[in-house]
Write a protein that holds these residues in place. Structure first.
Motif, PDB file in Angstrom:
ATOM      1  N   GLY A 104     -43.268   2.100 -39.918  1.00  0.00           N
ATOM      2  CA  GLY A 104     -41.313   1.300 -39.993  1.00  0.00           C
ATOM      3  C   GLY A 104     -40.749   0.518 -39.919  1.00  0.00           C
ATOM      4  N   ALA A 105     -40.902   0.030 -38.437  1.00  0.00           N
ATOM      5  CA  ALA A 105     -41.275  -1.267 -37.588  1.00  0.00           C
ATOM      6  C   ALA A 105     -40.575  -2.001 -38.781  1.00  0.00           C
ATOM      7  N   LEU A 106     -42.429  -2.117 -39.751  1.00  0.00           N
ATOM      8  CA  LEU A 106     -42.008  -3.518 -40.327  1.00  0.00           C
ATOM      9  C   LEU A 106     -41.406  -3.122 -41.522  1.00  0.00           C
ATOM     10  N   ILE A 120     -52.038  13.103 -43.603  1.00  0.00           N
ATOM     11  CA  ILE A 120     -50.320  13.166 -43.893  1.00  0.00           C
ATOM     12  C   ILE A 120     -51.385  12.636 -45.211  1.00  0.00           C
ATOM     13  N   THR A 121     -49.836  12.504 -46.646  1.00  0.00           N
ATOM     14  CA  THR A 121     -50.090  12.036 -47.941  1.00  0.00           C
ATOM     15  C   THR A 121     -49.600  10.852 -47.911  1.00  0.00           C
ATOM     16  N   TYR A 122     -49.296   9.395 -49.097  1.00  0.00           N
ATOM     17  CA  TYR A 122     -49.022   8.419 -48.967  1.00  0.00           C
ATOM     18  C   TYR A 122     -47.008   9.206 -49.599  1.00  0.00           C
ATOM     19  N   SER A 125     -41.913   8.618 -46.279  1.00  0.00           N
ATOM     20  CA  SER A 125     -40.909   9.403 -46.260  1.00  0.00           C
ATOM     21  C   SER A 125     -40.614   9.553 -44.420  1.00  0.00           C
ATOM     22  N   GLU A 126     -42.183   9.470 -43.896  1.00  0.00           N
ATOM     23  CA  GLU A 126     -41.376   9.759 -41.872  1.00  0.00           C
ATOM     24  C   GLU A 126     -41.541   7.813 -41.399  1.00  0.00           C
ATOM     25  N   THR A 127     -42.223   6.465 -42.370  1.00  0.00           N
ATOM     26  CA  THR A 127     -42.136   5.592 -41.803  1.00  0.00           C
ATOM     27  C   THR A 127     -41.087   5.333 -42.120  1.00  0.00           C
ATOM     28  N   ASN A 128     -39.968   6.168 -43.551  1.00  0.00           N
ATOM     29  CA  ASN A 128     -38.667   5.014 -43.573  1.00  0.00           C
ATOM     30  C   ASN A 128     -37.694   6.436 -42.809  1.00  0.00           C
ATOM     31  N   LEU A 133     -34.959  12.040 -32.235  1.00  0.00           N
ATOM     32  CA  LEU A 133     -34.603  11.082 -32.675  1.00  0.00           C
ATOM     33  C   LEU A 133     -34.723  10.131 -34.389  1.00  0.00           C
ATOM     34  N   VAL A 134     -36.161  10.284 -34.216  1.00  0.00           N
ATOM     35  CA  VAL A 134     -36.863  10.571 -35.988  1.00  0.00           C
ATOM     36  C   VAL A 134     -37.056  11.698 -36.643  1.00  0.00           C
TER      37      VAL A 134
END
Length: 270
Positions: free
Chosen positions: A135-137, A92-94, A99-102, A212-213
């Motif tokens: 993502g939670a942070l 996974i790139t930055y 995108s995934e953490t968003n 969900l995600v």
């Protein structure tokens, strides 16, 4: 006192001294002169090495770890590389990680999880672990990583002390270690399960990670974050009594960053 000196003399007679000249290093070390760095170090200077949230909106660990890199040359570099036991590989790139953490931050908002509420994570070292924490942070929740080798009681104790509202775990860990104690955890409202390679998340009263995600937006604006806002809740081992929680704030990222900067030979200091 003479024995250690004699021992050192014997070792130097038997083995040549290892010398690594700085001139042959491909990348110059950041910590080339320890005494000078120690003498000139200030926390104010350490803070300037981080970007902070856009518009002077504060300091958030997830922004410093992920989002700030997407606007520069690191955007499409590997941020995380996962190798499975059977040889599976995920990279996974930055840009992808942002995108995934968003998506995960938006998933928490979709569930009604508010800033300051507890998100616990109980998994092995899978990519979803890092996505959930970061993502939670971003959502300004307080994150608690749980050791996957814990038994049911240590897990339940920490969830109870920390008033965990959300738990991210795998289906296997949930069935073995959490499901039987779910009724004893009144604060635990949402359990998000990451499916295994050949499993489906059909456990009752749980949510499937992908359902969900994956459907959430990849756009998320991190709210203003005071450096002293709570970020992580870690627990002591509990070997001598009831485990005790220790809060880490978002400004802890300053220490993590400056330690990594001086520990690694980084040509690009950012």
């Amino acid at each position: 006192m003479s024995q250690p000196a004699a021992g050192r003399s014997l070792l130097t007679d038997l083995y040549p001294r290892i010398v690594k000249p700085r001139s042959v290093l491909r990348v110059p070390a950041n910590l080339a002169d320890y005494d000078t760095v120690r003498r000139e170090f200030t926390w104010e200077a350490a803070r300037t090495r981080l970007d902070g949230l856009p518009g002077g909106q504060g300091l958030n660990i997830a922004h410093e770890a992920v989002d700030r890199h997407v606007g520069g040359p690191r955007a499409d570099r590997e941020a995380l590389r996962w190798l499975g036991r059977t040889g599976a590989r995920r990279v996974i790139t930055y840009r992808d990680l942002r995108s995934e953490t968003n998506r995960f931050a938006n998933a928490l908002r979709h569930l009604g999880v508010q800033e300051g509420e507890g998100v616990f994570v109980l998994t092995g070292r899978i990519l979803e672990l890092y996505v959930a924490v970061l993502g939670a942070l971003k959502a300004k929740c307080v994150v608690t990583p749980l050791f996957s080798a814990f038994g049911p009681e240590p897990i339940a104790t920490r969830l109870g002390i920390g008033a965990g509202r959300v738990l991210v775990t795998t289906e296997a860990l949930y069935r073995r270690k959490v499901a039987g104690l779910r009724a004893e955890l009144p604060s635990l409202e949402h359990v998000i399960l990451v499916p295994g390679e050949a499993a489906s998340t059909d456990a009752p009263d749980t949510l499937d990670w992908h359902h969900l995600v994956d459907r959430q937006s990849t756009d998320f604006v991190i709210p203003p974050t005071d450096p002293q806002d709570h970020a992580l809740l870690h627990f002591t081992s509990g070997t001598t009594g009831r485990p005790k929680g220790a809060i880490h704030v978002h400004e802890a990222v300053v220490t993590h960053h400056i330690t990594g900067y001086y520990a690694l030979d980084l040509h690009d200091e950012r």
